[in-house]
Design a protein around this motif. Structure first.
Motif, short mmCIF file in Angstrom:
data_model
loop_
_atom_site.label_atom_id
_atom_site.label_comp_id
_atom_site.label_asym_id
_atom_site.label_seq_id
_atom_site.Cartn_x
_atom_site.Cartn_y
_atom_site.Cartn_z
N THR A 115 83.04 99.88 44.17
CA THR A 115 82.83 101.06 44.99
C THR A 115 83.92 101.16 46.05
O THR A 115 84.20 100.18 46.75
CB THR A 115 81.45 101.02 45.67
N THR A 116 84.51 102.32 46.18
CA THR A 116 85.54 102.53 47.20
C THR A 116 85.00 103.44 48.30
O THR A 116 84.09 104.25 48.07
CB THR A 116 86.80 103.16 46.59
N THR A 117 85.56 103.30 49.48
CA THR A 117 85.15 104.13 50.60
C THR A 117 86.10 105.31 50.71
O THR A 117 87.32 105.13 50.71
CB THR A 117 85.20 103.32 51.92
N PRO A 118 85.57 106.54 50.83
CA PRO A 118 86.45 107.71 50.95
C PRO A 118 87.31 107.63 52.20
O PRO A 118 86.91 107.05 53.21
CB PRO A 118 85.46 108.89 51.03
N HIS A 119 88.48 108.22 52.12
CA HIS A 119 89.34 108.34 53.29
C HIS A 119 88.78 109.47 54.15
O HIS A 119 88.75 110.64 53.72
CB HIS A 119 90.77 108.66 52.85
N ARG A 150 87.17 112.60 52.20
CA ARG A 150 86.06 113.36 52.76
C ARG A 150 86.53 114.05 54.04
O ARG A 150 86.98 113.38 54.98
CB ARG A 150 84.86 112.45 53.06
N ASP A 209 90.14 110.54 46.68
CA ASP A 209 88.84 110.19 47.27
C ASP A 209 88.91 110.41 48.78
O ASP A 209 89.14 109.49 49.56
CB ASP A 209 88.52 108.72 46.95
N LYS A 248 92.02 115.79 44.02
CA LYS A 248 91.89 114.70 43.04
C LYS A 248 91.86 113.33 43.70
O LYS A 248 91.85 112.31 43.00
CB LYS A 248 93.03 114.78 42.02
#
Length: 391
Positions: free
Chosen positions: A2-6, A34, A32, A30
């Protein structure tokens, strides 16, 4: 994994903040990312048209959530009360803390009502539609009595307001008060045309003396002259939010965030300042706050962030002024074309061409926002040519 959105937070949904958020959403579709847009009102304010509202005209109502439809931008309504650059959080009244990885600071400016005594208590401003609407309501009442209005400030905002009021309310005596010549930034011929229109509309000018005090029913000048005014409009001088300075972000004496050549804060590089809130310098001098200069800073910053998220670099920001579009009521306008540093060229427009040109300029931002949800729109008329080109 799982990655954290920028997380990118945009403060302010005026012309610059709105464009920055929408353009960034399009350019990072395209990725990730927010994006959160914060503004105290859910209505988009067309600052270029506030003088029309003040004169009593009904304008279109634009809802920010409606403009943002289809972008996945989160809209948060509330007042920003503090910024913590260390923990990378902004605090929004009634909402709480919003964490960010990058912050776009687009809080703009408002009329400075603190410098001259009585302005805050007795004068109106054009800072938002509600205030302009209140002025219009009082103006309608005043018109039935044949009263008098004082417009303080001979810059382009003051000129537009004075001519709009004089044209729409011919029974009201309109006095334009300015310490300098109205439209002083224009060339001699363009300024002569401006004065011709002011004469045609019966606008009285009090020129060459600064305002010392605004009274409940008058404006007092520094030389002791008292000008009767049943309704006073203040259009001279601006100030920016103190939030950046209070947060320890490096600012100049006016509170503008000092930025580098890529519009990043010199003290906190993860903060980008755009529009009126940024102290942007070019080789020809300091950029002053206008929609003409603000939109390019917004577009540049959105493109910069999108490029850096992809590991690319972007050339320094370049900008040069191109024109000074001024409405003179609904039946007249003047377009003064300029050099990069905003000094006047010989060329200017009047008549039908100027009216059409000005309306296109004033009406372009909202359609540009909506089109920007699908494509990259050009919002810059000039990068300054030789005046900003590196040696």
């Amino acid at each position: 994994m799982t990655t954290t959105p920028h997380r990118i937070v945009v403060l302010g949904a005026g012309y610059t903040g709105m464009l920055a958020a929408i353009r960034l959403a399009t350019r990072t579709r395209k990725l990730d990312v927010r994006i959160t847009l914060v503004n105290p009102s859910a209505r988009f304010t067309e600052r270029l048209r506030m003088h029309q509202i003040a004169a009593g005209q009904e304008l279109a109502h634009h809802d920010i959530p409606e403009i943002l439809e289809g972008t996945d931008i989160e809209f948060v309504q509330g007042w920003v009360t503090a910024i913590d650059p260390t923990s990378r959080q902004v605090h929004v009244d009634g909402v709480g803390a919003l964490a960010y990885d990058e912050l776009i600071y687009a809080l703009g400016s408002t009329a400075d009502t603190t410098v001259v005594p009585g302005v805050a208590e007795h004068a109106h401003t054009l800072d938002d539609p509600r205030l302009a609407g209140e002025f219009a309501s009082r103006l309608d009442t005043l018109a039935t009595e044949g009263g008098c209005v004082a417009v303080c400030g001979g810059g382009l905002t003051g000129v537009e307001a004075a001519t709009e009021i004089a044209e729409s309310h011919p029974d009201v005596r309109v006095t334009l008060i300015s310490s300098g010549e109205p439209g002083a930034m224009m060339g001699d011929k363009a300024r002569a045309h401006l004065n011709k229109v002011l004469d045609r509309l019966g606008t009285v000018r009090e020129i060459g003396v600064r305002v010392a005090k605004v009274l409940p029913d008058a404006v007092e000048l520094a030389d002791g002259t008292v000008i009767a005014s049943d309704l006073t409009l203040w259009t001279t001088g601006v100030r920016v939010s103190p939030l950046a300075t209070e947060a320890g972000i490096e600012t100049d004496t006016r509170g503008l965030i000092i930025v580098d050549q890529t519009l990043k804060s010199v003290s906190h590089p993860m903060i980008h300042a755009i529009g009126d809130a940024a102290g942007v310098r070019q080789t020809w001098g300091q950029v002053h706050g206008t929609c003409q200069s603000g939109l390019p800073t917004a577009a540049y910053t959105a493109d910069l962030i999108a490029a850096e998220l992809r590991g690319k670099t972007v050339k320094p920001f370049r900008f040069g002024y191109f024109h000074q579009p001024v409405s003179l009521g609904r039946r007249a306008a003047i377009i003064q074309f300029t050099h990069a540093d905003d000094s006047p060229r010989r060329l200017y427009l009047t008549g039908w061409a100027a009216r059409t040109y000005k309306e296109l300029v004033s009406g372009s931002p909202v359609p540009t926002f909506k089109a920007s949800k699908k494509m990259t729109m050009s919002v810059q008329l000039s990068k300054g040519g030789k005046a900003t080109r590196a040696a």
